[in-house]
Scaffold this motif. Structure first.
Motif, PDB file in Angstrom:
ATOM      1  N   UNK A  11      -9.676   6.935 -22.136  1.00  0.00           N
ATOM      2  CA  UNK A  11      -8.897   6.687 -23.182  1.00  0.00           C
ATOM      3  C   UNK A  11      -9.385   6.257 -24.526  1.00  0.00           C
ATOM      4  N   UNK A  12      -9.070   6.835 -25.813  1.00  0.00           N
ATOM      5  CA  UNK A  12      -9.659   6.183 -26.966  1.00  0.00           C
ATOM      6  C   UNK A  12      -8.426   6.415 -27.905  1.00  0.00           C
ATOM      7  N   UNK A  13      -7.602   5.319 -28.334  1.00  0.00           N
ATOM      8  CA  UNK A  13      -6.413   5.425 -29.176  1.00  0.00           C
ATOM      9  C   UNK A  13      -6.503   4.838 -30.412  1.00  0.00           C
ATOM     10  N   UNK A  14      -6.178   5.365 -31.623  1.00  0.00           N
ATOM     11  CA  UNK A  14      -6.355   4.561 -32.753  1.00  0.00           C
ATOM     12  C   UNK A  14      -5.062   4.581 -33.578  1.00  0.00           C
ATOM     13  N   UNK A  15      -4.657   3.468 -33.809  1.00  0.00           N
ATOM     14  CA  UNK A  15      -3.081   3.452 -34.683  1.00  0.00           C
ATOM     15  C   UNK A  15      -3.458   2.850 -35.954  1.00  0.00           C
ATOM     16  N   UNK A  16      -2.875   3.462 -36.923  1.00  0.00           N
ATOM     17  CA  UNK A  16      -3.053   2.727 -38.578  1.00  0.00           C
ATOM     18  C   UNK A  16      -1.777   2.898 -39.157  1.00  0.00           C
ATOM     19  N   UNK A  17      -1.261   2.103 -39.562  1.00  0.00           N
ATOM     20  CA  UNK A  17      -0.145   1.965 -40.213  1.00  0.00           C
ATOM     21  C   UNK A  17      -0.328   1.192 -41.879  1.00  0.00           C
ATOM     22  N   UNK A  18       0.140   1.947 -42.853  1.00  0.00           N
ATOM     23  CA  UNK A  18       0.332   1.186 -44.353  1.00  0.00           C
ATOM     24  C   UNK A  18       1.628   0.522 -44.561  1.00  0.00           C
ATOM     25  N   UNK A  19       2.421   0.611 -43.562  1.00  0.00           N
ATOM     26  CA  UNK A  19       3.797   0.187 -43.913  1.00  0.00           C
ATOM     27  C   UNK A  19       3.953  -1.294 -44.150  1.00  0.00           C
ATOM     28  N   UNK A  20       4.954  -1.929 -43.677  1.00  0.00           N
ATOM     29  CA  UNK A  20       5.425  -3.177 -43.926  1.00  0.00           C
ATOM     30  C   UNK A  20       4.595  -4.090 -43.143  1.00  0.00           C
ATOM     31  N   UNK A  21       3.911  -3.515 -42.135  1.00  0.00           N
ATOM     32  CA  UNK A  21       3.135  -4.437 -41.095  1.00  0.00           C
ATOM     33  C   UNK A  21       1.702  -3.813 -40.963  1.00  0.00           C
ATOM     34  N   UNK A  22       0.796  -3.883 -41.813  1.00  0.00           N
ATOM     35  CA  UNK A  22      -0.227  -3.024 -41.891  1.00  0.00           C
ATOM     36  C   UNK A  22      -1.108  -3.479 -40.488  1.00  0.00           C
ATOM     37  N   UNK A  23      -1.607  -2.294 -40.204  1.00  0.00           N
ATOM     38  CA  UNK A  23      -2.222  -2.384 -38.594  1.00  0.00           C
ATOM     39  C   UNK A  23      -3.228  -1.401 -38.517  1.00  0.00           C
ATOM     40  N   UNK A  24      -4.616  -1.511 -38.033  1.00  0.00           N
ATOM     41  CA  UNK A  24      -5.512  -0.762 -37.999  1.00  0.00           C
ATOM     42  C   UNK A  24      -6.358  -1.261 -36.668  1.00  0.00           C
ATOM     43  N   UNK A  25      -5.946  -0.630 -35.407  1.00  0.00           N
ATOM     44  CA  UNK A  25      -6.437  -1.076 -34.192  1.00  0.00           C
ATOM     45  C   UNK A  25      -6.928   0.271 -33.499  1.00  0.00           C
ATOM     46  N   UNK A  26      -7.979  -0.103 -32.778  1.00  0.00           N
ATOM     47  CA  UNK A  26      -8.536   1.057 -31.790  1.00  0.00           C
ATOM     48  C   UNK A  26      -8.585   0.390 -30.289  1.00  0.00           C
TER      49      UNK A  26
END
Length: 709
Positions: free
Chosen positions: A375-390
């Motif tokens: 598995x290779x999963x990447x989630x990225x959000x620019x909303x209220x709780x910035x997150x960029x995790x692989x």
């Protein structure tokens, strides 16, 4: 038959000889005078009359049934059962099965999820012809990847399954048998075509084509496409209820059969694209901005499989089999300002040998399997709780199993299975399972089962609906997720079951009553906590108790000729410890009542009606939200009714047409407050995940089926 002569006296004695009358179907009848009662020689001669060349015995088989000979509590749903509803895909195949619940995962993505024994579908092992099915990245949307017209039968097993199929089954197993390259006068078809349309703007077409290439080789091609073109917003919240988009799906499979050898090879390919969100969302101008909220779901999936088996000609009880599949699955999704990109690659192999010990009262199966998941999963959000995790995770499990079947008498069968697996993340573990069936009488059966199940939680893929909300992700010490992860990602449960079945005849018509009880106890579980904070979703390992109790009673009876009724009541008691407090699992109805009526006329009209009553459900805590963004703590109960009318034309042994029309959700009941803060989708309170009832209301549909034998 021996008769005395015509002039016999009252004591049966007369002056003449005894006469022996001999008659049997297919032979000349004759009458012999018997003089010597010690020895009579009879020579049979075939009759000069026209011979009876064929006798056809017909029995009306129920559209769904439990095999009385099997120790496992497995209900088989035939194609006839699936025809009772529109059955566009697998997620819609359980409308007439009271043991399986299907609901929307959220208010905007269109994803559907199943429940068995009060537990999420991730705890039910889903297989395609005993090969891995919708798991991993397909957990939320995979039910929509198996078109209904491809399905030959569905086998629904309650409780733990066989150790030969792996260690993941906890609440049950659903095995889907697809159409195969079989063409005989009795089974299979050369051409099967189906088209479907509904008033929500959904169109669907299917084509199955089977060809006999040679006496040993045959091939089947299964093709499917569907498209959703209508923008439906029935509750007027500004969001379309069903995403727009198109799916292309196909399988090419080949079968070889000769001298005990059988081989099946196949390749599957799928491309599915969906766009949803606000009704005025424009992907070109609004994607990645706060102008309007939209979501895009793009899936590509390719899979190959092989099944090779050999049955020893002189010893039919002995066989060997090899099953294997490879998978490449890609998701490229966005939800507002959040993107989720993931890839899964899977290799699976399973070798099985079965034979007997002395006689068929002692059967056994042994084998070995291997499973590799990357598995290779990447989630990225620019909303209220910035997150960029692989997140990357590789799982490798090699195992071996033995399963022994003991039948000391016709009325008793026991299956004991044990498998051992070595997992690169969780080490070595054992999976014991046992199934027992005892026939109290010819028509009364009792089944017992117990066993262990284990699976790896894929918290992102199995909860993608949370990406459609503004909730912050909280991941706490779960295997494969974070630098300090432990072995806690392995979910472990024990399942125990008891089933009682009684067949009966009333007014010359058959019926059946089944009562069962199942309990699932979790030793470890990844808890998905919506209650701790309505602006968060927290994942953590179980600390406390988590269990499910499921009780169900079901009656099947032919009330009068060709009129079948099915009535069921089911009760769930499902509780999990959330932050040290034992609470009822949210969004699960404790009570459900079910009625299905099916009538078929002599002229091949079929009328089907299904009634569902769903009890109240607990809604996760929203007490800390502003007053206008709070929900009640429980939902109301509600009724859902579906009906379909169909008419068959032609000769079923050669070719026939089936035309059908139907309506779902006749009462037009639907949850009105689907989305919290729907007017402000980039608000920290925006939440699409608290779905307790139907997302869409009354829907009319129609279509046809054509089959050429």
């Amino acid at each position: 038959m021996i008769t005395p002569p015509l002039n016999s006296n009252e004591k049966g004695q007369g002056s003449g000889n005894l006469r022996l009358i001999i008659s049997y179907i297919g032979y000349k009848s004759d009458t012999l005078d018997v003089k010597n009662t010690n020895l009579v020689r009879v020579i049979l001669a075939q009759s000069d009359t026209k011979e009876l060349k064929e006798i056809e015995v017909n029995e009306r088989i129920n559209s769904s049934f439990v095999n009385a000979l099997e120790p496992l509590n497995t209900k088989t749903m035939s194609e006839k059962e699936l025809f009772k509803a529109a059955c566009c895909n697998l997620s819609e195949s359980f409308e007439t099965n009271p043991s399986v619940d299907v609901s929307f995962a959220d208010a905007v993505s269109g994803a559907k999820q199943i429940q068995m024994l009060g537990l999420s579908g991730i705890y039910t092992q889903l297989t395609n012809e005993n090969l891995p099915g919708t798991r991993g990245l397909a957990a939320n949307f995979g039910l929509g990847f198996i078109p209904g017209p491809w399905v030959e039968a569905i086998q629904v097993t309650k409780g733990v399954g066989s150790v030969a199929n792996g260690y993941e089954s906890m609440a049950g197993q659903i095995n889907v048998e697809l159409k195969k390259p079989d063409i005989t006068p009795k089974i299979g078809e050369r051409i099967y075509a189906n088209a479907y349309v509904n008033d929500f703007g959904r169109y669907e077409a299917n084509l199955n084509y089977t060809q006999k290439i040679s006496p040993k080789w045959a091939t089947t091609t299964l093709l499917h496409t569907n498209t959703q073109q209508g923008k439906i917003d029935q509750n007027g919240d500004g969001f379309i209820d069903i995403p727009l988009g198109t799916q292309f799906n196909g399988i090419s499979r080949w079968k070889y059969d000769s001298n005990g050898w059988m081989m099946q090879l196949g390749i599957k390919a799928l491309k599915d694209s969906r766009i949803g969100g606000q009704t005025n969302f424009n992907e070109i101008t609004d994607k990645g901005t706060t102008n309007r909220y939209g979501l895009g779901l793009n899936t590509e999936r390719i899979e190959g499989f092989a099944k090779i088996g050999y049955v020893f000609p002189q010893k039919k009880y002995k066989s060997v089999g090899f099953l294997s599949s490879v998978l490449d699955h890609t998701n490229d999704n966005y939800y507002g300002l959040t993107t989720y990109k993931a890839k899964q690659q899977t290799i699976y192999t399973n070798f099985i040998y079965q034979s007997i010990i002395g006689n068929t009262n002692h059967k056994y199966r042994v084998g070995a399997s291997y499973l590799l998941d990357r598995y290779n999963e990447n989630i990225k959000t620019q909303l209220f709780f910035p997150l960029d995790v692989n997140f990357k995770r590789t799982e490798s499990a090699v195992g071996a199993f033995v399963e022994y079947t003991w039948t000391p008498m016709p009325k008793f069968t026991a299956i004991a299975g044990l498998r051992g697996d070595y997992h690169n993340l969780f080490g070595f573990f054992l999976t014991p399972r046992v199934h027992v069936k005892y026939d109290i009488t010819e028509n009364t059966q009792i089944r017992l089962s117990a066993g262990r199940g284990q699976r790896t939680a894929d918290i992102l893929a199995e909860n993608t609906s949370v990406f459609a909300s503004s909730r912050q992700l909280g991941i706490n010490n779960i295997a494969g997720y974070g630098a300090n992860s432990t072995r806690g990602g392995a979910e472990i449960a024990w399942n125990y079951g008891l089933s009682f079945s009684q067949d009966f005849k009333l007014d010359y018509r058959k019926g059946n009553i089944t009562v069962d009880f199942y309990r699932t106890d979790f030793q470890n579980q990844v808890v998905v906590d919506y209650d701790k904070n309505p602006q968060q979703i927290n994942f953590y390992n179980l600390s406390g108790r988590s269990y499910s109790n499921s009780a169900q009673a079901e009656l099947n009876y032919e009330l009068f000729k060709r009129f079948d009724i099915r009535v069921a009541y089911r009760f769930y008691d499902v509780n999990t410890t959330y932050s040290d407090v034992l609470l009822q699992r949210p969004l699960i109805a404790k009570d459900r009542a079910f009625i299905n009526l099916a009538y078929e006329t002599k002229s091949k009209w079929k009328i089907d009606y299904t009634f569902n009553w769903n009890g109240s459900k607990r809604i996760p805590n929203t007490a800390t939200n502003p007053a206008n963004y709070r929900k009640n703590t429980t939902s109301p109960d509600y009724f859902i009714m579906n009906s379909q009318v169909s008419k068959s034309f032609g000769n079923p042994k050669k070719h026939w047409w089936d035309v059908y029309i139907g309506v779902e959700n006749i009462l037009d009941f639907r949850q009105q407050d689907l989305i919290i803060a729907s007017e402000a989708p980039f608000n920290p309170y925006f939440d699409t995940s608290l779905i307790w009832g139907p997302v869409i209301g009354r829907m009319f549909y129609g279509g046809f089926r054509y089959k050429l034998k």
